[in-house]
Design a protein around this motif. Structure first.
Motif, short mmCIF file in Angstrom:
data_model
loop_
_atom_site.label_atom_id
_atom_site.label_comp_id
_atom_site.label_asym_id
_atom_site.label_seq_id
_atom_site.Cartn_x
_atom_site.Cartn_y
_atom_site.Cartn_z
N ASP A 75 -31.47 -28.70 -108.84
CA ASP A 75 -30.87 -27.39 -108.59
C ASP A 75 -31.11 -26.42 -109.75
N TYR A 76 -31.22 -26.95 -110.97
CA TYR A 76 -31.41 -26.08 -112.15
C TYR A 76 -32.69 -25.24 -112.04
N PRO A 77 -33.88 -25.87 -112.03
CA PRO A 77 -35.10 -25.04 -112.00
C PRO A 77 -35.24 -24.24 -110.71
N ALA B 228 -25.84 -19.36 -121.34
CA ALA B 228 -26.36 -18.61 -120.19
C ALA B 228 -27.82 -18.20 -120.38
N THR B 229 -28.17 -17.72 -121.58
CA THR B 229 -29.53 -17.19 -121.78
C THR B 229 -30.60 -18.28 -121.74
N THR B 230 -30.26 -19.49 -122.19
CA THR B 230 -31.26 -20.57 -122.14
C THR B 230 -31.59 -20.94 -120.69
N PHE B 231 -30.68 -20.64 -119.77
CA PHE B 231 -30.93 -20.87 -118.34
C PHE B 231 -31.76 -19.74 -117.75
N SER C 231 -37.58 -27.31 -119.79
CA SER C 231 -36.59 -26.72 -120.72
C SER C 231 -35.19 -27.28 -120.45
N ALA C 232 -34.84 -27.36 -119.15
CA ALA C 232 -33.50 -27.85 -118.77
C ALA C 232 -33.34 -29.33 -119.14
#
Length: 534
Positions: free
Chosen positions: A144-146, A423-426, A445-446
């Motif tokens: 779900d992240y990417p 938040a910004t790293t996402f 990255s995640a």
């Protein structure tokens, strides 16, 4: 020199904020709501699992999960998430965002339900089953992240893209809060129906047989929000950037976005074919060309997410001390099993309401005003300051009269994590890489972040133990102590400031401008400056 943008992509970039933007936020955001509920609800029931399955007759304290079992139950979902981020991130670039998006949701629904089931009644069998399904639940959550970040960034206009992508991520705060509120409701209902004495009064009677249903219901309800959005996800068209730039089908991209934007868009098949023939666009992931264009950016997004999550997930070190210090959670032996679930859930909900949720929405409000770089730098800076302010005079904070100050400093640290790098790293990895690698690079990255989460959650659990072996928690070897652990975390946050200089500012720019995909053959992406120019 930059070439003209494809009409379909330009239409998305300059589109006014419309209903479809909010629909996309809700569809993608409900996935994140579910992710947070599923990942964080386990912390509400671990004490209950210890009482039910690890009760020691005659002990003056309720049963607790042994360190290795506690680490497995809490950490196995992180391992699954890391694997899911890498696998589904890669698959999202191979098969398309939409196809893979439905798969991750089905995995989450099935494994949420299965987490509440168990084979046999023996502690080993129950924990093994729970860990097995929590791993696969994490695997679905990882995807779900990417996918959520990529889909939202590819649908958004360039003016408010940061706010839309961070709004999806901000649904995490509501998911954590919903987990706490639901646990409060369930534990209150069970406590009213099946009252029991405190552990100190009746060790065996304090855990009623029906308590075994409480943790199962809390875990299984995580399937509901995910199941509710499955139909909406299946009806969502594939993103135009994937269809046009990766699948090379300009006609389909124009047709899909004409319906979404409710305007006529001309398919530019010839232009798409010209782009696909350019050798400068044919490099593969991790090739020399990729590394020269995007290598430092990938190092920036992976390192900052890794460093942030070490600090962010170390918070569970201090939570139990803080909750006890301000009287939110009394000593375990003064409560029965279900009362303890209620008190832990109430504390987690209050923390989410006061610190977690506001931080996320501050980011949503300001990310397209002051930019990603400024928010990330500010967040890491204040996290560094507050960690050192907690660490250096640590003995001062341990006195009873100073504990409220400790709680305020602690809350501010995590407010600036959420109104900052959490938040910004996402957001940033979904904006700065080419369309054909976007989901993969976000997944990498995640996954780096989840590796940091494991270091933060478990490495520091051992590291923060007292150097005196007589004062360590049961089953743990001596460590370096809480004060030294806080100093290490301050250094980690300072490193986050340094690595942020590798991350480019993407405020107000199109995705193709950031990734160099609308550059001519001779041009390259060398002008994606890392530090924003005021």
């Amino acid at each position: 020199m930059a070439r003209d943008q494809l009409q379909v992509l330009n239409a998305l970039d300059v589109a006014k904020t419309q209903w479809y933007h909010f629909t996309a936020i809700i569809i993608a955001g409900m996935g994140f709501f579910t992710d947070a509920y599923d990942l964080f609800c386990i912390s509400l029931v671990t004490k209950l699992l210890g009482r039910i399955y690890y009760h020691i007759p005659g002990s003056n304290k309720p049963g607790t999960l042994p360190p290795n079992v506690a680490a497995a139950v809490n950490g196995v979902a992180f391992c699954g998430t890391l694997a899911g981020q890498l696998f589904f991130g890669w698959l999202g670039d191979k098969l398309g965002r939409k196809k893979v998006y439905g798969m991750t949701l089905m995995v989450m629904v099935l494994c949420s339900v299965a987490s509440g089931l168990s084979f046999g009644h023996e502690p080993k069998a129950v924990m093994a089953t729970l860990c097995f399904f929590r791993f696969w639940l994490g695997f679905g959550i990882g995807g779900d992240y990417p996918l959520s970040a990529t889909i939202m960034s590819e649908y958004a206009n360039k003016k408010t893209r940061g706010a839309f992508v961070s709004a999806v991520f901000a649904m995490q705060g509501f998911g954590i809060m919903a987990g706490g509120i639901f646990a409060i409701i369930i534990s209150s209902a069970f406590e009213a129906k099946f009252p029991a004495p405190a552990y100190a009064d009746d060790a065996l009677g304090s855990t009623v047989p029906q308590a075994d249903l409480v943790w199962r219901i809390i875990l299984m309800v995580g399937a509901l929000p995910a199941a509710m959005t499955y139909y909406s996800r299946s009806k969502m068209p594939e993103t135009a950037r994937y269809t046009a730039l990766v699948a090379k089908d300009a006609k389909q991209a124009a047709s899909d976005m004409s319906k979404v934007l409710q305007m006529e868009i001309e398919p530019e098949q010839q232009k798409v074919e010209e782009i696909s023939k350019e050798k400068s666009k044919a490099f593969s992931l991790f090739s020399k060309e990729f590394m020269s264009r995007h290598g430092l950016h990938l190092l920036g997004t992976t390192s900052t997410w890794f460093l942030l999550d070490i600090a962010f997930y170390s918070q569970n070190l201090f939570q139990k001390d803080i909750f006890s210090a301000i009287g939110w959670i009394p000593p375990a032996q003064t409560m029965n099993a279900i009362q303890e679930v209620f008190k832990i859930a109430r504390a987690q909900t209050l923390i989410a309401l006061c610190s977690t949720v506001p931080g996320y929405w501050f980011t949503v409000a300001f990310i397209d005003v002051i930019g990603r770089f400024a928010i990330q730098m500010m967040g890491f800076f204040f996290m560094t300051v507050f960690m050192f302010a907690l660490a250096i005079p640590y003995n001062h904070w341990t006195h009873k009269e100073n504990r409220i100050g400790f709680v305020i400093m602690y809350s501010l640290t995590f407010f600036f994590a959420n109104f900052g790098p959490n938040a910004t790293t996402f957001v940033v990895p979904a904006e700065i890489f080419p369309a054909r690698f976007r989901s993969t690079c976000h997944g990498i990255s995640a996954a780096s972040g989840k590796l940091g989460a494991m270091v933060g959650a478990f490495g520091f659990l051992y590291l923060a133990q007292s150097p005196d072996k007589n004062k360590t928690d049961a089953g743990y070897p001596p460590g370096i102590g809480v004060r030294n652990s806080l100093i290490v975390l301050g250094v980690v946050n300072f490193l986050g400031i340094l690595f942020t200089f590798l991350v480019p500012e993407s405020k107000g720019k199109s995705l193709e401008e950031m990734s160099g995909e609308n550059e001519d053959n001779e041009s390259s992406n060398n002008d994606s400056r890392t530090v924003p120019i005021v």
